[in-house]
Design an enzyme around this catalytic site. Sequence first.
Site, PDB file in Angstrom:
ATOM      1  CE  LYS A  22      -1.727   1.799   3.973  1.00  0.00           C
ATOM      2  NZ  LYS A  22      -1.425   3.234   3.992  1.00  0.00           N
ATOM      3  CG  ASP A 120      -3.312   9.635  10.879  1.00  0.00           C
ATOM      4  OD1 ASP A 120      -3.324   8.636  11.621  1.00  0.00           O
ATOM      5  OD2 ASP A 120      -3.266   9.580   9.639  1.00  0.00           O
TER       6      ASP A 120
HETATM    7  C1  UD1 Z   1       4.788   6.709   6.084  1.00  0.00           C
HETATM    8  C2  UD1 Z   1       3.789   5.571   6.010  1.00  0.00           C
HETATM    9  C3  UD1 Z   1       3.351   5.135   7.396  1.00  0.00           C
HETATM   10  C4  UD1 Z   1       4.575   4.805   8.246  1.00  0.00           C
HETATM   11  C5  UD1 Z   1       5.558   5.960   8.230  1.00  0.00           C
HETATM   12  C6  UD1 Z   1       6.852   5.661   8.960  1.00  0.00           C
HETATM   13  C7  UD1 Z   1       2.637   6.023   3.945  1.00  0.00           C
HETATM   14  C8  UD1 Z   1       1.352   6.367   3.264  1.00  0.00           C
HETATM   15  N1  UD1 Z   1       2.629   6.009   5.266  1.00  0.00           N
HETATM   16  O1  UD1 Z   1       4.112   7.822   6.664  1.00  0.00           O
HETATM   17  O2  UD1 Z   1       2.518   3.982   7.262  1.00  0.00           O
HETATM   18  O3  UD1 Z   1       4.152   4.558   9.566  1.00  0.00           O
HETATM   19  O4  UD1 Z   1       5.899   6.308   6.877  1.00  0.00           O
HETATM   20  O5  UD1 Z   1       7.470   4.549   8.423  1.00  0.00           O
HETATM   21  O6  UD1 Z   1       3.622   5.701   3.298  1.00  0.00           O
HETATM   22  N2  UD1 Z   1       7.540  14.337  10.362  1.00  0.00           N
HETATM   23  C9  UD1 Z   1       7.692  15.671  10.685  1.00  0.00           C
HETATM   24  N3  UD1 Z   1       7.601  16.599   9.695  1.00  0.00           N
HETATM   25  C10 UD1 Z   1       7.400  16.267   8.387  1.00  0.00           C
HETATM   26  C11 UD1 Z   1       7.247  14.881   8.064  1.00  0.00           C
HETATM   27  C12 UD1 Z   1       7.323  13.953   9.077  1.00  0.00           C
HETATM   28  O7  UD1 Z   1       7.890  16.020  11.850  1.00  0.00           O
HETATM   29  O8  UD1 Z   1       7.360  17.142   7.517  1.00  0.00           O
HETATM   30  C13 UD1 Z   1       7.657  13.313  11.448  1.00  0.00           C
HETATM   31  C14 UD1 Z   1       6.374  12.532  11.671  1.00  0.00           C
HETATM   32  O9  UD1 Z   1       5.517  13.189  12.568  1.00  0.00           O
HETATM   33  C15 UD1 Z   1       6.903  11.226  12.221  1.00  0.00           C
HETATM   34  C16 UD1 Z   1       8.235  11.055  11.479  1.00  0.00           C
HETATM   35  O10 UD1 Z   1       8.587  12.339  11.022  1.00  0.00           O
HETATM   36  O11 UD1 Z   1       7.165  11.321  13.594  1.00  0.00           O
HETATM   37  C17 UD1 Z   1       8.178  10.075  10.333  1.00  0.00           C
HETATM   38  O12 UD1 Z   1       7.143  10.411   9.466  1.00  0.00           O
HETATM   39  P1  UD1 Z   1       7.179  10.015   7.911  1.00  0.00           P
HETATM   40  O13 UD1 Z   1       8.328   9.094   7.657  1.00  0.00           O
HETATM   41  O14 UD1 Z   1       7.093  11.250   7.120  1.00  0.00           O
HETATM   42  O15 UD1 Z   1       5.824   9.175   7.754  1.00  0.00           O
HETATM   43  P2  UD1 Z   1       4.763   9.282   6.604  1.00  0.00           P
HETATM   44  O16 UD1 Z   1       5.431   9.464   5.288  1.00  0.00           O
HETATM   45  O17 UD1 Z   1       3.694  10.245   7.020  1.00  0.00           O
END
Ligand code: UD1
Length: 426
Positions: A22, A120
């Site tokens: 997914k 979320d």
């Molecule tokens: C993706 C996955 C999710 C998985 C996650 C971590 C998808 C659709 N979802 O989510 O299932 O659990 O990776 O492996 O692919 N963060 C910030 N600022 C930002 C971006 C992220 O602070 O601009 C933080 C988030 O709050 C979190 C961490 O960074 O604590 C990791 O997030 P991220 O790797 O970006 O997860 P997603 O891409 O949202």
Amino acid sequence: MQVLRVTGGARLDGAVDVVGAKNSVLKLMAAALLAPGDTTLGNLPAISDVTIMRQLLEGMGCAVTESTVGATDRVTISAPEHLQYEAPYELVRKIRGSICVLGPLIARTGRAKVALPGGDAIGTRPLDMHFAGLERMGTEISIQHGFVVAEARELRGASIWLDFPSVGATENIMTAAVLAKGTTVIDNAAREPEIVDLCRMLVAMGAQIDGIGTSTLEITGVDGLSGTTHDAVPDRIVAGTWAMAAVATRGDITVRGAVADHLRIALDKVAQAGGEVEVLADGFRVAQADRPRSFDVVTLPYPGLATDLQPQAIAALSVADGTAMITENLFEARFMFCDEISRMGADVRTDGHHAVVRGRERLSGAPVRATDIRAGVGLVIAGLVAEGVTEVAEIHHIDRGYVRFEEQLRGLGADVERVESSTFGP
Ligand code: UD1
């Protein structure tokens, strides 16, 4: 209300098939926006998130056709010369992953208006790193009436350091950089297999990317990309879910179509629990003869243990011999799941981003609610090792990421049905 009614006691035994991830497929579908013409994606899971992503792309002017090849789905996305650049709230709020259209839209049209996904159930999920990276490349970003509004007269390559190896930020920056002028370097980039999958597809479309699979990605922009045909990487989280289900139920499950190498730490945890792990040419087998032993869990970006496997691990640990310490480093609110599994008699205490799980011989069936996809399957696993009947509600979460989950469980010998709830009401 529909629920999964699980009658505990079965030992899962047999084989299951895993298809595309997914978390990769949604990004691959969005990347199809980068090339006018046809892009065909294979090994797709038949899940509701794919349907929503399809609607989102159609709203941008793409023609999308689906077909079935063997046991899996294929989709062909025909992107037009002139894309609509808006992604509406009613679709974006359903799948947060749809924010991944931001990079491709800016790259193709110089602008994007994408609804902010909002809250979320697994915690706050800011987009600051997505925005900072795109801004360094010359994009102006503002928040207007619930939308991210982005405009770039000219996208330019830039040096970008991520504070944290964010999957989504790496993807959005990468998909913008492939059509930017000059070279973009992303330092501390995410290295998840789904990122590698996206890189491979982009390269097949004509992109220039060095450092694939490492934490430094170097992307040299090209003038245009062309459509391609690509099979999505197998879903390591679904595969890991089966591994944890085998451990919890003292089962014996062969997971076909999975890449064991993508689950090195998770399978090492299985071995710590006393499970036998056999790596096969096309997957792996997990066999757990006795009561599992406790193991500690620390979630980290890849190659660390995935946060998306944390609830399933807690489900297995709730019936393990001993005490386990869980450290959740990504999404603090993921422990909402612990309140639900506690309703089934699990001994789980949380403090900040730590949880302590003291294993019990058995859980006790109860009505519980899935708070997100992974919590949902974690509760089903808990139901399998509980005495009596467990009703898991809010199963639309499970349908977002697992193909025919209850059918697959029944194939392994579980007593699971999708029924109208007698407890939760309409
Ligand atoms: C993706 C996955 C999710 C998985 C996650 C971590 C998808 C659709 N979802 O989510 O299932 O659990 O990776 O492996 O692919 N963060 C910030 N600022 C930002 C971006 C992220 O602070 O601009 C933080 C988030 O709050 C979190 C961490 O960074 O604590 C990791 O997030 P991220 O790797 O970006 O997860 P997603 O891409 O949202």
